[in-house]
Design an enzyme around this catalytic site. Structure first.
Site, PDB file in Angstrom:
ATOM      1  N   SER A 140       0.858  -1.192   0.000  1.00 52.23           N
ATOM      2  CA  SER A 140       0.000   0.000   0.000  1.00 52.23           C
ATOM      3  C   SER A 140       0.890   1.236   0.000  1.00 52.23           C
ATOM      4  O   SER A 140       1.988   1.212   0.578  1.00 52.23           O
ATOM      5  CB  SER A 140      -0.875   0.026   1.253  1.00 52.23           C
ATOM      6  OG  SER A 140      -1.491   1.296   1.387  1.00 52.23           O
ATOM      7  N   TYR A 153      -0.687  -0.581  10.397  1.00 55.15           N
ATOM      8  CA  TYR A 153      -1.017  -0.987   9.021  1.00 55.15           C
ATOM      9  C   TYR A 153       0.099  -0.538   8.066  1.00 55.15           C
ATOM     10  O   TYR A 153       0.601  -1.328   7.254  1.00 55.15           O
ATOM     11  CB  TYR A 153      -2.355  -0.359   8.597  1.00 55.15           C
ATOM     12  CG  TYR A 153      -2.746  -0.656   7.163  1.00 55.15           C
ATOM     13  CD1 TYR A 153      -3.228  -1.904   6.797  1.00 55.15           C
ATOM     14  CD2 TYR A 153      -2.626   0.320   6.166  1.00 55.15           C
ATOM     15  CE1 TYR A 153      -3.585  -2.176   5.486  1.00 55.15           C
ATOM     16  CE2 TYR A 153      -2.979   0.052   4.851  1.00 55.15           C
ATOM     17  CZ  TYR A 153      -3.457  -1.201   4.518  1.00 55.15           C
ATOM     18  OH  TYR A 153      -3.803  -1.468   3.220  1.00 55.15           O
TER      19      TYR A 153
HETATM   20  P1  NAP Z   1     -11.353  -6.478   1.182  1.00 47.38           P
HETATM   21  O1  NAP Z   1     -12.418  -6.352   0.149  1.00 47.38           O
HETATM   22  O2  NAP Z   1     -11.721  -6.267   2.616  1.00 47.38           O
HETATM   23  O3  NAP Z   1     -10.637  -7.876   0.993  1.00 47.38           O
HETATM   24  C1  NAP Z   1      -9.853  -8.463   1.970  1.00 47.38           C
HETATM   25  C2  NAP Z   1      -9.785  -9.955   1.683  1.00 47.38           C
HETATM   26  O4  NAP Z   1      -8.980 -10.571   2.669  1.00 47.38           O
HETATM   27  C3  NAP Z   1     -11.157 -10.618   1.736  1.00 47.38           C
HETATM   28  O5  NAP Z   1     -11.244 -11.583   0.725  1.00 47.38           O
HETATM   29  C4  NAP Z   1     -11.169 -11.268   3.096  1.00 47.38           C
HETATM   30  O6  NAP Z   1     -12.015 -12.408   3.014  1.00 47.38           O
HETATM   31  C5  NAP Z   1      -9.718 -11.651   3.244  1.00 47.38           C
HETATM   32  N1  NAP Z   1      -9.359 -11.815   4.635  1.00 47.38           N
HETATM   33  C6  NAP Z   1      -9.546 -10.933   5.657  1.00 47.38           C
HETATM   34  N2  NAP Z   1      -9.142 -11.470   6.806  1.00 47.38           N
HETATM   35  C7  NAP Z   1      -8.689 -12.724   6.513  1.00 47.38           C
HETATM   36  C8  NAP Z   1      -8.162 -13.774   7.289  1.00 47.38           C
HETATM   37  N3  NAP Z   1      -8.014 -13.667   8.622  1.00 47.38           N
HETATM   38  N4  NAP Z   1      -7.798 -14.922   6.659  1.00 47.38           N
HETATM   39  C9  NAP Z   1      -7.957 -15.054   5.328  1.00 47.38           C
HETATM   40  N5  NAP Z   1      -8.451 -14.095   4.548  1.00 47.38           N
HETATM   41  C10 NAP Z   1      -8.819 -12.939   5.132  1.00 47.38           C
HETATM   42  O7  NAP Z   1     -10.195  -5.438   0.924  1.00 47.38           O
HETATM   43  P2  NAP Z   1      -9.231  -5.160  -0.329  1.00 47.38           P
HETATM   44  O8  NAP Z   1      -9.148  -3.700  -0.431  1.00 47.38           O
HETATM   45  O9  NAP Z   1      -9.604  -5.949  -1.506  1.00 47.38           O
HETATM   46  O10 NAP Z   1      -7.845  -5.666   0.272  1.00 47.38           O
HETATM   47  C11 NAP Z   1      -6.954  -6.499  -0.411  1.00 47.38           C
HETATM   48  C12 NAP Z   1      -5.526  -6.042  -0.141  1.00 47.38           C
HETATM   49  O11 NAP Z   1      -5.323  -4.747  -0.697  1.00 47.38           O
HETATM   50  C13 NAP Z   1      -5.155  -5.912   1.340  1.00 47.38           C
HETATM   51  O12 NAP Z   1      -3.873  -6.453   1.558  1.00 47.38           O
HETATM   52  C14 NAP Z   1      -5.152  -4.411   1.570  1.00 47.38           C
HETATM   53  O13 NAP Z   1      -4.295  -4.032   2.633  1.00 47.38           O
HETATM   54  C15 NAP Z   1      -4.638  -3.934   0.222  1.00 47.38           C
HETATM   55  N6  NAP Z   1      -4.933  -2.522  -0.052  1.00 47.38           N
HETATM   56  C16 NAP Z   1      -6.206  -2.081  -0.162  1.00 47.38           C
HETATM   57  C17 NAP Z   1      -6.441  -0.732  -0.388  1.00 47.38           C
HETATM   58  C18 NAP Z   1      -7.834  -0.182  -0.491  1.00 47.38           C
HETATM   59  O14 NAP Z   1      -8.001   1.050  -0.415  1.00 47.38           O
HETATM   60  N7  NAP Z   1      -8.849  -1.002  -0.720  1.00 47.38           N
HETATM   61  C19 NAP Z   1      -5.370   0.160  -0.511  1.00 47.38           C
HETATM   62  C20 NAP Z   1      -4.078  -0.328  -0.394  1.00 47.38           C
HETATM   63  C21 NAP Z   1      -3.860  -1.672  -0.177  1.00 47.38           C
HETATM   64  P3  NAP Z   1     -12.794 -13.124   4.217  1.00 47.38           P
HETATM   65  O15 NAP Z   1     -13.440 -12.056   5.039  1.00 47.38           O
HETATM   66  O16 NAP Z   1     -13.742 -14.031   3.497  1.00 47.38           O
HETATM   67  O17 NAP Z   1     -11.754 -13.893   4.958  1.00 47.38           O
END
Ligand code: NAP
Length: 262
Positions: A140, A153
């Protein structure tokens, strides 16, 4: 005909991970989806199998739990169809540093730092032996920005970037491709899960645009892909500043400014 490698994606039940699943399925790759929400992954798997004609396996796992993490590691070690690992599962931080419980800190570091490291370590020896494979780690831009006030984070994401840079140096000579993808605010559930209303932010990227840009970087075999960075030279300047700093580290003596003066 050479068959395309299977892609194992963590955090594939929603957001960036589910979008990677959709894009790789469209490219004809079989998939292994990993997350906690089984029903959601089964629904996605059924849709992708139907629409793209690929094979999709679902592996329910809570990556903060030792036994579940070990099952995913075993799959990565043993399944030699898997040629791409997308280390995407992650969570954001709710609240400031003084409001974190010991459990919340453990949870975030286990999911955002320990799990991707352990999964990369499980698959890397096999990739090195085969002289190929790809490891994609989702970091990120918060990893550059202590100013954002998400210290744990951000630290976990700085770790992901460093890990990717280190793995690239160690594994690229054996033909293994490593990519760090650094999104900024992207419209997914992560915000709501952390109790933040994304609509209070001035700007955010749609998840499809983010993943398509990340895949453009993947196809170019970029080490660091920052989709929202509009001036690419900024990254190059940061890298040259870092290398410049390293060239002025001389470990035999403390710098003049720290020496006692008579
Ligand atoms: P998201 O929609 O909340 O997706 C997170 C995913 O991780 C979900 O599939 C969730 O599925 C899974 N997860 C959460 N806790 C878990 C656990 N304990 N074990 C296994 N799986 C788990 O968010 P996203 O934005 O797509 O995030 C994906 C990545 O992008 C993350 O690493 C995040 O830090 C990074 N990121 C996001 C943003 C943003 O603004 N969205 C910005 C920078 C970086 P379940 O709940 O089914 O387990």
């Amino acid at each position: 005909m050479t068959s395309l490698p299977t892609v194992l994606i963590t955090g594939a039940s929603s957001g960036i991970g589910a979008t990677y699943a959709e894009r790789f399925a469209r490219r004809g790759h079989n998939l292994v989806l990993v997350a906690r929400d089984l029903a959601r992954m089964q629904a996605l798997a059924a849709r992708l199998q139907q629409d793209a004609g690929v094979k999709v396996d679902v592996l329910q796992a809570d990556l903060t739990q030792a036994a579940d993490l070990a099952r995913v590691e075993a799959r990565l070690r043993d399944d030699d169809q898997i040629g791409i690992l997308i280390n995407n599962a992650g969570m954001a931080q709710s609240g400031s540093f003084v409001h974190q419980s010991a459990d919340a800190i453990d949870q975030l570091i286990a999911l955002n730092a320990t799990a991707p490291t352990r999964l990369a370590a499980a698959v890397a020896p096999r990739f090195v032996r085969s002289g190929g494979g790809a490891i994609v780690n989702i970091g990120s831009v918060v990893g550059f920005a202590p100013e954002f006030g998400m210290s744990i984070y951000g630290a976990s994401k700085a770790f992901v970037l460093f890990l990717s840079q280190g793995l690239n140096l160690e594994l690229a000579p054996s033909g293994v491709y490593v990519q760090a993808v650094l999104p900024a605010a992207t419209r997914t559930e992560i915000w709501e899960r952390a109790g933040i209303d994304i609509d209070t932010l001035a700007e955010s990227m749609e998840v499809g645009e983010l993943v398509d840009a990340a895949l453009a970087g993947f196809d170019r075999r970029e080490l660091v892909t920052i989709p929202p960075l509009h001036v690419a030279g900024r990254w190059d300047s940061l890298e040259s500043a870092r290398l410049g700093l390293m060239s002025d580290i001389r470990q035999a003596h403390a710098a003049e400014r720290y020496r006692p003066h008579a």
